[in-house]
Design a protein around this motif. Structure first.
Motif, PDB file in Angstrom:
ATOM      1  N   GLU A 108       0.820  -1.207   0.000  1.00 16.14           N
ATOM      2  CA  GLU A 108       0.000   0.000   0.000  1.00 16.14           C
ATOM      3  C   GLU A 108       0.861   1.268   0.000  1.00 16.14           C
ATOM      4  N   PRO A 109       0.305   2.383  -0.515  1.00 16.19           N
ATOM      5  CA  PRO A 109       0.969   3.669  -0.336  1.00 16.19           C
ATOM      6  C   PRO A 109       1.112   3.977   1.151  1.00 16.19           C
ATOM      7  N   VAL A 110       2.152   4.733   1.489  1.00 15.11           N
ATOM      8  CA  VAL A 110       2.489   4.985   2.887  1.00 15.11           C
ATOM      9  C   VAL A 110       2.573   6.490   3.121  1.00 15.11           C
ATOM     10  N   LEU A 111       2.084   6.923   4.287  1.00 18.36           N
ATOM     11  CA  LEU A 111       2.266   8.300   4.725  1.00 18.36           C
ATOM     12  C   LEU A 111       3.144   8.308   5.958  1.00 18.36           C
ATOM     13  N   LEU A 112       4.201   9.116   5.923  1.00 19.59           N
ATOM     14  CA  LEU A 112       5.116   9.308   7.035  1.00 19.59           C
ATOM     15  C   LEU A 112       4.970  10.747   7.521  1.00 19.59           C
ATOM     16  N   VAL A 113       4.842  10.925   8.827  1.00 18.19           N
ATOM     17  CA  VAL A 113       4.727  12.268   9.395  1.00 18.19           C
ATOM     18  C   VAL A 113       5.747  12.380  10.514  1.00 18.19           C
ATOM     19  N   ALA A 114       6.681  13.316  10.382  1.00 17.24           N
ATOM     20  CA  ALA A 114       7.781  13.439  11.335  1.00 17.24           C
ATOM     21  C   ALA A 114       7.820  14.819  11.940  1.00 17.24           C
ATOM     22  N   GLY A 115       8.189  14.875  13.216  1.00 17.70           N
ATOM     23  CA  GLY A 115       8.455  16.130  13.898  1.00 17.70           C
ATOM     24  C   GLY A 115       9.886  16.144  14.388  1.00 17.70           C
ATOM     25  N   GLY A 116      10.712  17.053  13.867  1.00 17.71           N
ATOM     26  CA  GLY A 116      12.097  17.174  14.312  1.00 17.71           C
ATOM     27  C   GLY A 116      12.890  15.901  14.120  1.00 17.71           C
ATOM     28  N   SER A 117      13.554  15.446  15.191  1.00 21.73           N
ATOM     29  CA  SER A 117      14.386  14.242  15.097  1.00 21.73           C
ATOM     30  C   SER A 117      13.554  12.979  14.935  1.00 21.73           C
ATOM     31  N   GLY A 118      12.230  13.097  14.999  1.00 19.87           N
ATOM     32  CA  GLY A 118      11.372  11.949  14.718  1.00 19.87           C
ATOM     33  C   GLY A 118      11.491  11.445  13.303  1.00 19.87           C
ATOM     34  N   VAL A 119      12.210  12.171  12.463  1.00 22.32           N
ATOM     35  CA  VAL A 119      12.408  11.720  11.085  1.00 22.32           C
ATOM     36  C   VAL A 119      13.395  10.552  10.997  1.00 22.32           C
ATOM     37  N   VAL A 120      14.153  10.283  12.064  1.00 27.18           N
ATOM     38  CA  VAL A 120      15.224   9.276  11.981  1.00 27.18           C
ATOM     39  C   VAL A 120      14.703   7.903  11.544  1.00 27.18           C
ATOM     40  N   PRO A 121      13.738   7.277  12.242  1.00 26.82           N
ATOM     41  CA  PRO A 121      13.280   5.960  11.781  1.00 26.82           C
ATOM     42  C   PRO A 121      12.538   6.026  10.454  1.00 26.82           C
ATOM     43  N   LEU A 122      11.928   7.169  10.142  1.00 23.60           N
ATOM     44  CA  LEU A 122      11.221   7.309   8.877  1.00 23.60           C
ATOM     45  C   LEU A 122      12.212   7.426   7.722  1.00 23.60           C
ATOM     46  N   ALA A 123      13.368   8.034   7.980  1.00 23.07           N
ATOM     47  CA  ALA A 123      14.418   8.074   6.966  1.00 23.07           C
ATOM     48  C   ALA A 123      14.910   6.673   6.646  1.00 23.07           C
ATOM     49  N   ALA A 124      14.979   5.809   7.670  1.00 21.13           N
ATOM     50  CA  ALA A 124      15.363   4.418   7.418  1.00 21.13           C
ATOM     51  C   ALA A 124      14.348   3.741   6.500  1.00 21.13           C
ATOM     52  N   MET A 125      13.064   4.037   6.699  1.00 22.83           N
ATOM     53  CA  MET A 125      12.033   3.470   5.825  1.00 22.83           C
ATOM     54  C   MET A 125      12.183   3.976   4.398  1.00 22.83           C
ATOM     55  N   ILE A 126      12.416   5.279   4.240  1.00 20.82           N
ATOM     56  CA  ILE A 126      12.580   5.849   2.900  1.00 20.82           C
ATOM     57  C   ILE A 126      13.799   5.253   2.209  1.00 20.82           C
ATOM     58  N   ARG A 127      14.886   5.125   2.929  1.00 20.95           N
ATOM     59  CA  ARG A 127      16.103   4.583   2.331  1.00 20.95           C
ATOM     60  C   ARG A 127      15.923   3.115   1.958  1.00 20.95           C
ATOM     61  N   ALA A 128      15.211   2.356   2.792  1.00 20.79           N
ATOM     62  CA  ALA A 128      14.934   0.961   2.463  1.00 20.79           C
ATOM     63  C   ALA A 128      14.020   0.869   1.245  1.00 20.79           C
ATOM     64  N   HIS A 129      13.007   1.713   1.189  1.00 20.20           N
ATOM     65  CA  HIS A 129      12.084   1.702   0.051  1.00 20.20           C
ATOM     66  C   HIS A 129      12.807   2.061  -1.243  1.00 20.20           C
ATOM     67  N   HIS A 130      13.760   2.998  -1.157  1.00 18.44           N
ATOM     68  CA  HIS A 130      14.520   3.408  -2.346  1.00 18.44           C
ATOM     69  C   HIS A 130      15.286   2.232  -2.954  1.00 18.44           C
ATOM     70  N   ARG A 131      15.680   1.274  -2.116  1.00 16.29           N
ATOM     71  CA  ARG A 131      16.448   0.122  -2.606  1.00 16.29           C
ATOM     72  C   ARG A 131      15.576  -0.931  -3.276  1.00 16.29           C
ATOM     73  N   THR A 132      14.274  -0.866  -3.067  1.00 13.68           N
ATOM     74  CA  THR A 132      13.389  -1.921  -3.550  1.00 13.68           C
ATOM     75  C   THR A 132      12.822  -1.587  -4.925  1.00 13.68           C
ATOM     76  N   GLN A 133      12.195  -2.581  -5.520  1.00 16.98           N
ATOM     77  CA  GLN A 133      11.488  -2.397  -6.794  1.00 16.98           C
ATOM     78  C   GLN A 133       9.989  -2.201  -6.566  1.00 16.98           C
ATOM     79  N   SER A 134       9.614  -1.950  -5.331  1.00 17.97           N
ATOM     80  CA  SER A 134       8.202  -1.770  -5.005  1.00 17.97           C
ATOM     81  C   SER A 134       7.614  -0.609  -5.793  1.00 17.97           C
TER      82      SER A 134
END
Length: 234
Positions: A108-134
């Motif tokens: 499914e499409p995903v929505l990430l919402v981050a406040g300040g340093s809360g972006v850290v685990p969401l950046a891991a998700m974005i970087r992992a998604h970038h590596r995939t063919q999804s």
């Protein structure tokens, strides 16, 4: 879970008060984007302090990357961020957490919402998604005080057409910004939420007040609370 020793091999500045720390972690079992670890420091007199830090990157052989925001007066974060020497060891335990994670098989499409340093685990998700063919899409709504407070500029501007990143400034925006500075409101969430499917996951991470406010906005907009996953601090 056992404690294991890891060695600091790289320190990257993200903002004036935030760092990414890369550790060599022999025997690391791997992790899912969104998970975290406990970090334990031991002083010469035997005093120990333990803090939790999110993993900032997907699993990469035997190394891990943590995001550390300096807390003024803190006993751990200032030392990790700026004083821990390259080549020094610390102890970590993990990976921890199986709820606030994104798995590559999620369609499914995903929505990430981050406040300040809360972006850290969401950046891991974005970087992992970038590596995939999804073919799924990722939207990130990222709230920071000023342009100087943006983490991971290079990774957020990765050029991936499946990624839609919008930064909201709460105190001071860039010159000629299209949106006046202010907190995340319903108007900021309307567009991204309208592009989700009913079962799409929404990941919200940041200070407690921010996470609760965003969660309330999303449920008021009709999002199923079961699809909203939150991680908070402070």
């Amino acid at each position: 879970m056992p404690w294991r020793r890891v060695r600091l091999v790289e320190r990257r500045s993200q903002t004036p008060s935030a760092r990414s720390l890369v550790f060599a972690a022999p025997g690391w079992p791997g992790h899912l984007p969104g998970q975290h670890v406990d970090v334990r420091l031991t002083a010469d007199d035997g005093y120990r302090a333990v803090r939790s830090y999110s993993l900032a990157a997907p699993a990469d052989d035997e190394s891990i990357e943590l995001g550390v925001q300096t807390v003024p007066g803190g006993e751990v974060s200032p030392y990790l961020a700026d004083d821990l020497p390259l080549g020094a060891d610390v102890e970590v335990r993990g990976p921890l957490g199986n709820w606030f994670v994104w798995r590559t098989e999620q369609p499914e499409p995903v929505l990430l919402v981050a406040g300040g340093s809360g972006v850290v685990p969401l950046a891991a998700m974005i970087r992992a998604h970038h590596r995939t063919q999804s073919r799924s899409t990722f939207q990130l709504l990222y709230s920071v005080r000023t342009p100087d407070d943006v983490w991971y500029r290079d990774h957020l501007a990765d050029g991936d057409p499946r990624h839609d990143v919008r930064i909201v400034y709460t105190r001071q925006g860039p010159p000629a910004g299209a949106r006046a500075p202010g907190r995340v409101g319903r108007s900021d969430l309307d567009g991204p939420a309208s592009r989700l499917q009913p079962a799409s996951p929404v990941y919200v991470c940041g200070p407690t007040g921010f996470v609760e406010a965003v969660g309330d906005l999303l449920t008021d907009m009709g999002r199923d609370p079961a699809t909203i996953r939150t991680e908070r601090f402070g």
